[in-house]
Design an enzyme around this catalytic site. Structure first.
Site, short mmCIF file in Angstrom:
data_model
loop_
_atom_site.label_atom_id
_atom_site.label_comp_id
_atom_site.label_asym_id
_atom_site.label_seq_id
_atom_site.Cartn_x
_atom_site.Cartn_y
_atom_site.Cartn_z
CG HIS A 48 32.37 35.95 21.09
ND1 HIS A 48 31.58 36.80 20.33
CD2 HIS A 48 31.58 35.52 22.11
CE1 HIS A 48 30.37 36.85 20.86
NE2 HIS A 48 30.34 36.08 21.93
CG HIS A 72 29.45 36.93 27.39
ND1 HIS A 72 30.53 37.53 26.79
CD2 HIS A 72 28.82 36.23 26.43
CE1 HIS A 72 30.55 37.21 25.50
NE2 HIS A 72 29.53 36.41 25.25
CD GLU A 76 25.77 29.28 26.77
OE1 GLU A 76 25.38 28.86 25.68
OE2 GLU A 76 25.52 30.43 27.19
CG ASP A 77 30.28 28.30 25.55
OD1 ASP A 77 29.42 27.41 25.49
OD2 ASP A 77 30.18 29.40 24.99
CG ASP A 259 10.79 58.57 3.70
OD1 ASP A 259 10.98 57.70 2.84
OD2 ASP A 259 10.07 58.40 4.70
#
Length: 743
Positions: A48, A72, A76-77, A259
């Site tokens: 990821h 990133h 957090e993980d 359009d």
């Protein structure tokens, strides 16, 4: 999965002097930290951040941004910390990675509030460095591309959040290519049936008109070549979400859209844009009302282009966009395409200079200003969404100053866009020289003149009329200030009488030295707090004159007074009412101005009871008059209060007046979802007992094979006590969910 050397080669193609060591170090660190983690698809988790980095290489971002993309999710993980990132990669990259880390363990009352707080944090980080935005949007794009592997309920929530926040945010930053892909991917999950229908119809139309598109491209190219204009002509089909949104907004069928196919003409210089326009308009007829010049008047997100619709070859309507190559890059990549960003030498200084150069950042900075206005999280989220979604209208002041506003804006929004003082003193408006109602919806090109009066105070009702977050926040602030001023005057009178009864002189200046003791910022705050009943006059008196002895301050005397005296309560309209105690039914012997109903300790004669969900000291509370049975006390957040919205005369503004010397518990209801196994209930009861709370009643609400949901009616000392108990329950391994129940 992309290899380390492949990532470096991607960046080298547009930045030959790339810092290979930084990329290699970030690649290895992130891969080691994510280790054996897996995504919902079963792929290694490290794939990821690697794909996010690959998306950013397509946007030609620098190696620092690519490194942040790789890192990133580490804080957090994984076990990575900000300190560790700072030591290995420097504080600048550490700050960026932390800016992309969601807030955890938020003590918030709703998922919406949590979403708002995370958005606040993200926008603040973006305002400091644009690279946070680049990584966040690339992160969201890859998550949307792989959303099929996420559980259905979570899939819908992520898609809605993308449609409501991230796609419009990309658009506001000028990144149209990113916005269109995010919208199309979200559309697939938000409204799958409509998505399948529209994409199917578009595919059929494209097959039928494949030859026509080529013919129109050739006709336009030949025309421009004959006029000596060097240009690139590209045909493009509108995206499914764009088509569906237009059908919805204008109530059109698919066949009525004219359009769906558009053509982009890209030239070298700005002057060539107008030469192309002249060539096209003198060859084919222009459709009236379909011409927009965003080169002379750029959009707030830096978008520049000429839009026109003509009746072209084969008598078909053709939508044209005419722009330079630079304008096209900015239209596709927004702030990422800015030359200043690409060519910067230092990471810190130039990222800052970029933010001051772009119109997109002007909007972002206005949004950040609203964060300091003290809006609650839900209001902030609502205002931000309003501004993200709105298209624009361009209006002018009488002196020719251009003001860009969201579509649907009123003269009130215009006034606040000029200056907050102009909005606060607005009493009327002239639109194109004519006096018009303040609720008039402004149109492109309107000239607006604001009529002002210094005696004006913005009515609270304006908040429901305006569409800009700035106007809404300013109106709310002005309304609060007006109410505060009223309470301040009342507080002044209460204190003057209290000091006079004690034989002590009173002046405003005497409050200044004791502000810290009263925990207030300024004198007006003290007066308003007394007026609202949040601060008693005796507390102020003792703060100013510490040697003052209040004969009624002893616990026994206080309880006796509550039993024998009179009680002042204030209703929602600010009117003061008195309620008699046990011994005083005819007239008040003691006047207690500004104090609140003492909810407990009234000898049982004052008919006050609590709502089923209970209320505890520390809650904001209101009283509802129950004819014939006294007053019922509710916490302000109780959903049950909506039943009385149309009966304002029954609302009583009550507050706690608890004697610290009186030890008394108060009712509160909590819901606990626990693992369904022997001993769970005993474990929960143990935690409650150890936290000095008392179980009044217990009921089993729902039992499933794995979990049991229980409702506890407890008795606790106050809100801090209740929150501490809930925190202890949440940490217990037998408990899945522990929360307070309000109605």
């Amino acid at each position: 999965m992309m290899r380390q050397y492949e990532l470096v080669e991607r960046v080298q193609r547009y930045k030959p002097d790339v810092n290979e060591a930084l990329l290699n170090k970030a690649y290895v660190y992130a891969m080691q930290k994510h280790g054996h983690q897996k995504r919902a698809s079963g792929d290694p988790y490290f794939s990821h951040p690697l794909e996010v980095a690959a998306i950013l290489t397509e946007m030609h971002m620098d190696e620092a941004t690519i490194a942040v993309a790789l890192l990133h999710d580490t804080i957090e993980d994984t076990t990575a910390t900000r300190q560790e990132i700072d030591e290995l990669f420097g504080p600048d990259l550490g700050r960026l990675v932390e800016g992309l880390t969601k807030l955890k363990k938020l003590d918030l009352v709703s998922k919406k509030a949590e979403q708002a707080e995370n958005l606040r944090k993200l926008l603040l980080a973006i305002s400091e460095d644009v690279r946070v935005l680049m990584v966040k949007l690339a992160d969201r794009l890859h998550n949307m591309r792989t959303l099929d592997h996420v559980p259905p309920e979570k899939r819908l929530r992520i898609a809605e959040e993308t449609m409501e926040i991230y796609a419009p945010l990309a658009g506001r930053m000028g990144m149209q290519g990113m916005r269109e892909e995010l919208e199309d991917l979200a559309f697939r999950y938000v409204n799958p049936e409509a998505y399948r229908t529209v994409t199917g119809r578009l595919a059929d139309m494209f097959e039928r008109n494949r030859g026509v598109i080529g013919d129109i491209e050739a006709a336009l190219s030949n025309l421009l070549q004959k006029r000596g204009l060097k240009a690139q002509v590209k045909g493009r089909q509108k995206k499914a979400w764009s088509v569906f949104r237009k059908m919805e907004a204008k109530a059109l069928s698919f066949e009525q859209l004219s359009d769906i196919f558009g053509f982009r003409i890209i030239v070298g210089e700005v002057e060539d844009c107008y030469r192309v326009l002249g060539a096209v308009h003198t060859t084919w007829s222009m459709v009236p009302g379909r011409f927009k010049d965003y080169i002379s008047t750029p959009k707030q997100n830096d978008y520049r282009s000429i839009h026109t619709t003509i009746v072209g070859p084969s008598r078909q309507r053709i939508e044209l966009q005419i722009r330079t190559q630079e304008m096209n890059s900015i239209a596709e990549y927004g702030v990422a395409a800015h030359a200043l960003y690409k060519d910067r030498g230092s990471a810190e200084g130039d990222a800052q200079s970029l933010s001051s150069e772009t119109r997109a950042y002007a909007w972002l900075r206005r949004t950040i200003e609203q964060l300091s206005e003290g809006d609650n999280p839900e209001d902030f989220l609502e205002n931000t969404k309003l501004e993200l979604f709105q298209d624009q209208v361009f209006c002018f002041t009488p002196k020719g100053m251009l003001i860009a506003l969201p579509r649907g804006a009123t003269p009130i929004d215009f006034a606040y866009a000029v200056h907050t003082d102009v909005g606060d003193t607005c009493v009327g408006a002239k639109v194109n020289g004519r006096i018009m109602p303040l609720m008039t919806e402004l149109k492109n090109g309107d000239e607006v003149e604001i009529i002002r009066s210094k005696a004006q105070v913005p009515p609270a009702a304006w908040e429901s009329v305006v569409v800009t977050g700035k106007a809404r926040a300013a109106i709310r602030r002005a309304t609060k200030n007006a109410v505060r001023k009223q309470y301040s005057g009342l507080g002044m009178r209460i204190l003057e009488r209290a000091f006079a009864r004690s034989g002590k002189p009173f002046t405003k200046e005497s409050l200044k030295p004791v502000l810290h003791r009263l925990a207030r910022k300024d004198i007006e705050d003290v007066l308003a707090a007394v007026g609202r009943g949040e601060l008693s006059s005796n507390d102020v008196l003792r703060a100013v004159y510490p040697d003052h002895k209040d004969e009624r301050s002893a616990p026994v005397a206080a309880r006796h007074q509550r039993e024998e005296g009179w009680f002042n309560i204030r209703n929602a309209a600010g009117m003061l009412f008195q309620m008699p105690g046990r011994a005083n039914r005819e007239k008040p012997e003691v006047e207690r101005e500004g104090t609140a109903v003492p909810i407990r300790g009234v000898g049982g004669d004052l008919p006050v009871k609590f709502a089923p969900e209970g209320a505890v000291p520390g809650d904001r509370i209101v009283g509802i008059v129950q004819p014939g049975s006294g007053i019922t006390i509710y916490p302000i957040q109780s959903p049950a209060l909506t039943a009385f919205d149309d009966q304002p005369e029954r609302w009583i503004d009550v507050r706690w007046d608890i004697d610290e010397a009186t030890q008394e518990r108060f009712p509160a209801r909590i819901s606990v979802t626990a693992i369904n196994e022997p001993g769970s209930l005993a474990e929960i009861a143990r935690v409650i007992a150890e936290n000095d709370a008392n179980i009044h009643t217990l009921s089993m609400v729902r039992t499933a094979p794995d979990f049991t949901e229980m409702l506890f009616d407890l008795e606790v000392w106050d809100l801090k006590h209740l929150n501490r108990l809930l925190s202890q329950l949440k940490e217990n391994t037998a408990v899945s969910i522990a929360k307070r129940v309000n109605g």
